[in-house]
Design an enzyme around this catalytic site. Structure first.
Site, PDB file in Angstrom:
ATOM      1  N   TYR A 100       1.725  -0.920   3.330  1.00 54.47           N
ATOM      2  CA  TYR A 100       0.344  -0.525   3.067  1.00 54.47           C
ATOM      3  C   TYR A 100       0.015   0.752   3.833  1.00 54.47           C
ATOM      4  O   TYR A 100      -0.555   1.697   3.281  1.00 54.47           O
ATOM      5  CB  TYR A 100      -0.592  -1.654   3.473  1.00 54.47           C
ATOM      6  CG  TYR A 100      -2.060  -1.312   3.353  1.00 54.47           C
ATOM      7  CD1 TYR A 100      -2.694  -1.336   2.125  1.00 54.47           C
ATOM      8  CD2 TYR A 100      -2.815  -0.974   4.480  1.00 54.47           C
ATOM      9  CE1 TYR A 100      -4.047  -1.031   2.007  1.00 54.47           C
ATOM     10  CE2 TYR A 100      -4.160  -0.673   4.374  1.00 54.47           C
ATOM     11  CZ  TYR A 100      -4.766  -0.695   3.141  1.00 54.47           C
ATOM     12  OH  TYR A 100      -6.103  -0.376   3.041  1.00 54.47           O
TER      13      TYR A 100
ATOM     14  N   SER B 253      -7.138   4.736   5.099  1.00 58.50           N
ATOM     15  CA  SER B 253      -7.252   3.695   6.119  1.00 58.50           C
ATOM     16  C   SER B 253      -6.818   4.276   7.457  1.00 58.50           C
ATOM     17  O   SER B 253      -5.971   5.171   7.522  1.00 58.50           O
ATOM     18  CB  SER B 253      -6.354   2.510   5.753  1.00 58.50           C
ATOM     19  OG  SER B 253      -6.180   1.641   6.852  1.00 58.50           O
TER      20      SER B 253
END
Length: 254
Positions: free
Chosen positions: A160, A147
């Protein structure tokens, strides 16, 4: 297209979103696709149906990735699916796409959420690779779906982002470790993509426009935008590319 004909590809978290897009694309490329899912059998079946409708081959198998022996259970379920498809235990492509999210900001974090995110996003991919190396063919491909949060500040989901940073580091180490076998290992790092994971950020046209504005193209990414990059990385055309971090955010942050 048949550039992956005769090859077996595993895509984790392939029942929806980016994972489904990757599974569909690799199926069109000619691979036998093992569609992993964690909870939604119906969604996984829909992915298999989409692959087959396009002329490809696929099967679904279930394995929870947040359990202590997740890798062992994963490969046991995979073997059953491969046997049912008339294939052996060897495979050529592993796409570590499955991920958990939702940690929130630092003051919202709990040890339980921290443990779950690291179990699914870091521990599971690492041990899936470790326990799969004996059956991953020489010249194979590993793609880790990361990501942009690992390279850009994203305090909205600090844990995350941390897990994706760990995944990026794993890519580097494995690329060097597995290079002598001709196995490439690369990271693909999407920005905002229209999936269930970020649906809460797209509840109004105004909110969706804010996300779209991150890209120089003025739109939110689609799963196919990521899947096409993965398709390249697992092909023979990417044989000289390993240990790389490919931003797939439509020019976000430029």
């Amino acid at each position: 297209m048949s550039r992956l004909a005769g090859r077996t590809a595993i895509v984790t978290g392939a029942s929806r979103g980016i994972g489904r897009g990757i599974a569909e694309r690799l199926g069109r490329d000619g691979a036998l696709v093992a569609v992993h899912y964690g909870s939604s059998a119906d969604a996984a079946a829909a992915t298999v149906e989409a692959v087959e409708r396009a002329g490809g081959r696929a099967f679904a198998f279930r394995a929870a990735l947040d359990l202590p022996d997740a890798a062992g259970a994963f490969y046991a379920a995979l073997d059953e699916g491969l046997a049912g498809a008339g294939a052996g235990p060897e495979f050529d492509i592993l796409v570590n796409n499955a991920g958990a999210s939702g940690s929130g900001r630092i003051h919202q974090l709990t040890p339980e959420v921290f443990d779950r995110l690291f179990a699914v996003n870091v521990k599971a991919p690492l041990f899936l690779v470790q326990q799969g190396l004996g059956r991953l063919r020489d010249g194979g491909r590993i793609v880790n779906i990361s990501s942009l949060t690992s390279r850009h500040a994203y305090p909205e989901s600090v844990t995350y982002a941390m897990t994706k940073g760990a995944l990026d580091t794993m890519t580097l180490a494995l690329a060097k470790e597995l290079g002598p076998r001709g196995i490439t290992v690369n990271t693909v790092a999407p920005g905002f993509v229209a999936t269930d994971m970020n649906a809460r950020h797209r509840t109004t046209p105004e909110a969706a426009a804010v996300l779209a504005a991150h890209s120089v193209f003025g739109r939110i990414g689609a799963p196919a935008d990521i899947a096409d990059v993965v398709s390249f990385l697992v092909s023979d055309d990417a044989r000289w590319l390993t240990g790389q971090y490919l931003e797939t955010g439509g020019g976000a942050g430029l």
